[in-house]
Design a protein around this motif. Structure first.
Motif, mmCIF file in Angstrom:
data_model
loop_
_atom_site.group_PDB
_atom_site.id
_atom_site.type_symbol
_atom_site.label_atom_id
_atom_site.label_comp_id
_atom_site.label_asym_id
_atom_site.label_seq_id
_atom_site.Cartn_x
_atom_site.Cartn_y
_atom_site.Cartn_z
ATOM 1 N N GLY B 21 0.809 -1.221 0.000
ATOM 2 C CA GLY B 21 0.000 0.000 0.000
ATOM 3 C C GLY B 21 0.840 1.267 0.000
ATOM 4 O O GLY B 21 2.042 1.236 0.278
ATOM 5 N N ASP B 23 1.995 5.278 -1.664
ATOM 6 C CA ASP B 23 2.609 5.749 -2.913
ATOM 7 C C ASP B 23 3.917 5.032 -3.210
ATOM 8 O O ASP B 23 4.325 4.935 -4.369
ATOM 9 C CB ASP B 23 2.900 7.256 -2.819
ATOM 10 N N MET B 74 -3.665 3.013 -5.697
ATOM 11 C CA MET B 74 -4.129 4.166 -4.931
ATOM 12 C C MET B 74 -5.366 4.792 -5.567
ATOM 13 O O MET B 74 -6.140 5.459 -4.889
ATOM 14 C CB MET B 74 -3.010 5.211 -4.793
ATOM 15 N N ASP B 75 -5.556 4.572 -6.865
ATOM 16 C CA ASP B 75 -6.728 5.172 -7.510
ATOM 17 C C ASP B 75 -7.770 4.129 -7.911
ATOM 18 O O ASP B 75 -8.686 4.433 -8.679
ATOM 19 C CB ASP B 75 -6.301 6.012 -8.725
ATOM 20 N N ASP B 76 -7.647 2.911 -7.397
ATOM 21 C CA ASP B 76 -8.686 1.914 -7.677
ATOM 22 C C ASP B 76 -10.005 2.314 -7.028
ATOM 23 O O ASP B 76 -10.018 2.714 -5.855
ATOM 24 C CB ASP B 76 -8.275 0.540 -7.098
ATOM 25 N N VAL B 78 -13.486 1.750 -5.067
ATOM 26 C CA VAL B 78 -13.807 0.854 -3.954
ATOM 27 C C VAL B 78 -14.296 -0.501 -4.473
ATOM 28 O O VAL B 78 -13.917 -1.553 -3.946
ATOM 29 C CB VAL B 78 -14.876 1.514 -3.059
ATOM 30 N N GLY B 113 -2.570 2.083 2.090
ATOM 31 C CA GLY B 113 -3.341 2.061 0.840
ATOM 32 C C GLY B 113 -4.482 3.052 0.842
ATOM 33 O O GLY B 113 -4.774 3.702 1.857
ATOM 34 N N ASN B 114 -5.085 3.141 -0.283
ATOM 35 C CA ASN B 114 -6.294 3.908 -0.607
ATOM 36 C C ASN B 114 -7.347 3.850 0.521
ATOM 37 O O ASN B 114 -7.830 2.780 0.895
ATOM 38 C CB ASN B 114 -6.726 3.203 -1.904
ATOM 39 N N THR B 115 -7.672 5.001 1.090
ATOM 40 C CA THR B 115 -8.530 5.055 2.279
ATOM 41 C C THR B 115 -9.909 4.445 2.057
ATOM 42 O O THR B 115 -10.400 3.672 2.885
ATOM 43 C CB THR B 115 -8.728 6.511 2.748
ATOM 44 N N ALA B 117 -10.889 2.230 -0.102
ATOM 45 C CA ALA B 117 -10.800 0.782 -0.244
ATOM 46 C C ALA B 117 -10.528 0.127 1.107
ATOM 47 O O ALA B 117 -11.148 -0.884 1.460
ATOM 48 C CB ALA B 117 -9.686 0.436 -1.236
ATOM 49 N N LYS B 310 -4.521 3.218 9.416
ATOM 50 C CA LYS B 310 -4.248 3.761 8.097
ATOM 51 C C LYS B 310 -3.058 4.696 8.187
ATOM 52 O O LYS B 310 -3.094 5.674 8.935
ATOM 53 C CB LYS B 310 -5.495 4.535 7.652
ATOM 54 N N GLY B 313 -0.963 7.930 2.629
ATOM 55 C CA GLY B 313 -0.516 7.363 1.353
ATOM 56 C C GLY B 313 0.902 7.778 0.992
ATOM 57 O O GLY B 313 1.667 7.013 0.404
#
Lengths: 361, 361
Positions: B21, B23, B74-76, B78, B113-115, B117, B310, B313
């Motif tokens: 997870g 950047d 990171m931009d996937d 949810v 990772g992406n919050t 998600a 978390k 990123g």
């Protein structure tokens, strides 16, 4: 945006001053008025206060004094300001805008008094423009581009509708035009992400209205912005709900206060750090001057049929003078006509208030 | 609050790490894990990542590696994290908390990772406690008292009800207890004024619920606080709607960024200011270390039947290690049991969710 009607700067600007407002009253407002008059040869002032307080104002050039018998206290409830103290310096000062004789009427009013009372009395005396449900308070915050981001609303309205946010965008655009000479200022909608799918239903719908206003050529809508964009200066204007705006502003004040306390602690920790402080002093002072909140004092009450500016309650003379200068610039560049013109252009083509609105494409 | 059941610290804490997870992925997470293990002799790690990435982790003590074949970008969206990438490092790492064998199961999971998600997958795999409608994200912000103010929610929930704000207060109190050892942490309700009549209808009703919970001995409610109180440290905990919390946090980041840029500009303006910078450097570095955001990395997802933290990123190794240490402290001091206990005590005596609630006296 169609071309503005003739908006030549006013040759003379007359400002009514509530000399009694704020934590310090005349001991701050009168020296500020004196300094302001020295720096603004085309300005006139109408000083409003108790007879005692105004005695100290004698000898000021280009000044007329108006006596008021009462003072709105900083903790007076709105009802007291509105219904009981009918001869307060705040109310009489705002009333100067409404005088029938153009040789007497003020072009703007400035007060450091109680925000709730100032908003209520202004609204009662001046009324809002057609199409504007609620006046808003706009402030200037310094940004990393060396300019000021205008942000509204900052606390006058909690629970704003999408239509209110559109109104803020229109009025705020007029403010930027008057203060900075930008005819197409960029507008950001404060949100928790840049994507259009982010935020509450109200915010998403406000995004639709703002995009429609942009498509119609009425505003220059950049899109969603996030909290950090305010100080980055991503857009000239940021619109938000009054609750969110107030929290963002106060949180920033808190952070700035903590950081300055920490810098002070570090530079006074030992004899060595105090020596370092002496060497670094001129640099730190330049830094302090750049972020000095007194340099961006003066919130504008927008949406009223008259210009009212609010100085911070804790203003010192420099902060109050800044608010006077801000009101002067706004009045000189015909902020009121600009707001009126933009509202007429935009809101007559767009939904306003709580009426049902067509969906943007 | 009745006394907690036996909450002896855990002798050993096992943390699952989503190594992919953020950047920077393994180039940041693996060095952070190494440093963390050196400083925490009673910790074990379960590293989850692709086989390639985990090859670099060989030789780490007290470490088990679990291979996952996919990575949540990171931009996937949810949906992708939730439905498509079922063998992602994020999902497998969270799943380690649910293992049936107590000698294998992790006590907490950390991901940069992406919050969106992370929240969705955690919620899907772990579920929320009874009485908790929505998990929230709590962060730690440094305050002028030299401690950390805990703030929630920071973006997981927009449009919170009064009951949600009560739930945040209860869960956040457990967080402060676990991290700071304070059994009766003070709770502030973020508002635009201290008076109980301020704010929206939701906020006023949340104030009533919080006062009732205080009267029942379930939380230590201080009252309304304003934005500046976060950095002042007026209360140990501040609760707010996720929209407002996110804006306050991001606005603070923006202000801090602008101020540090301005300090840099002032100290590099000329040969003389560069000399001053050299002299002031040790002092400025101490100041920088105090406000270094990497020192308060690690947001807690609260309300789930498992501990998930978390990291930002953009975390570097120090920031990610801080998040690991935060998860370690929380798990060691039984945050999950504390949240569960407080929820059971408070919310069973109080309204929850969107059910009708009795008015507080």
């Amino acid at each position: 945006m169609s071309p503005h009607p003739a908006l030549e700067p006013l040759p003379l600007v007359r400002i009514a001053v509530d000399c009694m407002g704020g934590d310090h009253g005349p001991s701050v407002t009168l020296p500020a008025c004196r300094a302001f008059l020295e720096r603004h040869p085309a300005a006139e002032l109408v000083l409003v206060g108790t007879a005692d307080a105004l005695a100290a104002a004698s000898g000021l050039p280009r000044t007329r004094c108006v006596v008021a018998s009462e003072v709105v206290a900083m903790d007076d409830p709105v009802e007291v300001a509105l219904r009981k103290k009918r001869d307060s310096s705040m109310r009489v000062a705002i009333g100067q805008i409404k005088l029938a004789d153009p040789a007497m009427a003020a072009h703007a009013c400035v007060s450091a008094g109680n925000t709730g009372a100032l908003m209520a009395v202004s609204r009662y005396l001046l009324k809002t423009f057609d199409g504007i449900d609620r006046p808003a308070i706009a402030a200037l915050l310094p940004n990393a581009r060396g300019r000021f981001t205008k942000v509204l609303d900052l606390g006058a309205n909690v629970d704003c509708s999408a239509e209110h946010l559109l109104q803020f965008a229109v009025m705020g655009s007029a403010l930027v035009s008057a203060l900075d000479g930008l005819e197409e200022p960029t507008v950001g909608l404060l949100n928790i992400g840049e994507e259009t799918i982010k935020g509450s239903e109200t915010i998403k719908r406000a995004g639709e209205l703002l995009r429609a206003a942009h498509a119609g050529g009425h505003i220059n809508f950049h899109g969603n912005v996030e909290g950090n964009d305010i100080f980055k200066g991503t857009t000239d204007l940021v619109v938000c709900d009054g609750f969110v705006g107030n929290v963002a502003l106060k949180t920033s004040e808190g952070l700035a206060g903590m950081l300055s306390q920490m810098i002070k602690e570090e530079f006074t920790r030992s004899a060595w750090t105090k020596l370092a402080a002496l060497v670094a002093m001129p640099v730190l002072n330049r830094f302090k001057a750049r972020v000095d909140h007194r340099r961006y004092s003066g919130g504008a009450l927008l949406g009223l049929r008259g210009l009212v500016f609010k100085a911070h309650g804790s203003s010192d003379a420099l902060a109050f003078e800044t608010a006077l200068a801000r009101a002067y610039d706004a009045a000189r560049n015909r902020l009121l006509d600009r707001v009126h013109h933009r509202i007429a252009e935009t809101l007559q083509a767009m939904p306003s208030g709580d009426t049902a609105a067509p969906q943007a494409a």
